[in-house]
Scaffold this motif. Structure first.
Motif, mmCIF file in Angstrom:
data_model
loop_
_atom_site.group_PDB
_atom_site.id
_atom_site.type_symbol
_atom_site.label_atom_id
_atom_site.label_comp_id
_atom_site.label_asym_id
_atom_site.label_seq_id
_atom_site.Cartn_x
_atom_site.Cartn_y
_atom_site.Cartn_z
ATOM 1 N N MET A 1 2.193 1.850 -3.527
ATOM 2 C CA MET A 1 1.115 2.188 -4.442
ATOM 3 C C MET A 1 0.442 3.525 -4.089
ATOM 4 O O MET A 1 -0.499 3.923 -4.748
ATOM 5 C CB MET A 1 0.056 1.074 -4.462
ATOM 6 N N SER A 2 0.937 4.217 -3.084
ATOM 7 C CA SER A 2 0.303 5.475 -2.681
ATOM 8 C C SER A 2 0.429 6.510 -3.792
ATOM 9 O O SER A 2 1.370 6.485 -4.588
ATOM 10 C CB SER A 2 0.938 6.008 -1.398
ATOM 11 N N PRO A 3 -0.511 7.446 -3.867
ATOM 12 C CA PRO A 3 -0.452 8.475 -4.914
ATOM 13 C C PRO A 3 0.828 9.310 -4.857
ATOM 14 O O PRO A 3 1.351 9.713 -5.898
ATOM 15 C CB PRO A 3 -1.689 9.342 -4.642
ATOM 16 N N GLU A 4 1.331 9.556 -3.648
ATOM 17 C CA GLU A 4 2.546 10.356 -3.512
ATOM 18 C C GLU A 4 3.750 9.653 -4.134
ATOM 19 O O GLU A 4 4.541 10.274 -4.850
ATOM 20 C CB GLU A 4 2.832 10.665 -2.035
ATOM 21 N N VAL A 5 3.887 8.375 -3.867
ATOM 22 C CA VAL A 5 5.007 7.607 -4.420
ATOM 23 C C VAL A 5 4.864 7.482 -5.929
ATOM 24 O O VAL A 5 5.847 7.613 -6.670
ATOM 25 C CB VAL A 5 5.115 6.218 -3.745
ATOM 26 N N GLN A 6 3.655 7.274 -6.405
ATOM 27 C CA GLN A 6 3.429 7.177 -7.839
ATOM 28 C C GLN A 6 3.720 8.503 -8.541
ATOM 29 O O GLN A 6 4.320 8.525 -9.617
ATOM 30 C CB GLN A 6 1.986 6.726 -8.123
ATOM 31 N N PRO B 1 0.820 -1.224 0.000
ATOM 32 C CA PRO B 1 0.000 0.000 0.000
ATOM 33 C C PRO B 1 0.852 1.271 0.000
ATOM 34 O O PRO B 1 0.462 2.270 -0.610
ATOM 35 C CB PRO B 1 -0.824 -0.118 1.286
ATOM 36 N N GLU B 2 1.995 1.247 0.662
ATOM 37 C CA GLU B 2 2.877 2.419 0.681
ATOM 38 C C GLU B 2 3.455 2.686 -0.706
ATOM 39 O O GLU B 2 3.533 3.827 -1.150
ATOM 40 C CB GLU B 2 4.007 2.231 1.696
#
Length: 147
Positions: A11-16, A8-9
């Protein structure tokens, strides 16, 4: 730590967003650095003395003057980078700022007569005055690009 908890971390929007944007940021910065190197090389070709040779020979005034050229070119290039949204825009604004800066540098060298020969002779005070004039024009040009 359980690797499944990391999914989940990752796949987070921030990481993406970072994964998508960081390569573009590096590319834009790389283009700007290449333009800085080209601008500095052009300046070195246009000056009546050979800064790199003088610097290698230990001429502090030449080192100060050439350092001012690098800063004077970098300031408007940095603003061009921050104001642009594409590589093409960075290239156009960057080239325009380099041309204007080189022209202003030559005018500054002309108006402050005798400074190039004084720099060749190692007079640091002449180099500092030249650097101040170049940085002042860089700040004004950067403001013009940002405005």
């Amino acid at each position: 730590m359980n690797p499944e908890l990391l999914i989940p971390e990752i796949m987070s929007p921030e990481v993406q967003a970072f994964a998508t944007g960081f390569p573009i940021t590096l590319l834009h910065a790389g283009v700007t650095v290449v333009m800085l190197i080209l601008g500095a090389a052009l300046y070195a070709l246009l000056t009546p003395y050979k800064e790199i040779s003088l610097i290698r020979d230990g001429n502090s005034a030449a080192a100060v003057a050439f350092g001012g050229v690098l800063i004077g070119l970098a300031i408007p290039l940095a603003v061009s980078l921050s104001a642009s949204t594409s590589i093409r825009e960075i290239a156009v604004w960057g080239a325009a700022t380099i041309v204007v800066q080189l022209l202003v540098f030559r005018i500054t060298d002309f108006l402050l007569t005798g400074l190039p020969s004084r720099i060749q002779e190692g007079e640091v005070s002449a180099a500092v005055l030249l650097v101040a004039a170049k940085i002042a024009t860089a700040i004004i040009l950067a403001a013009a690009v940002a405005g």
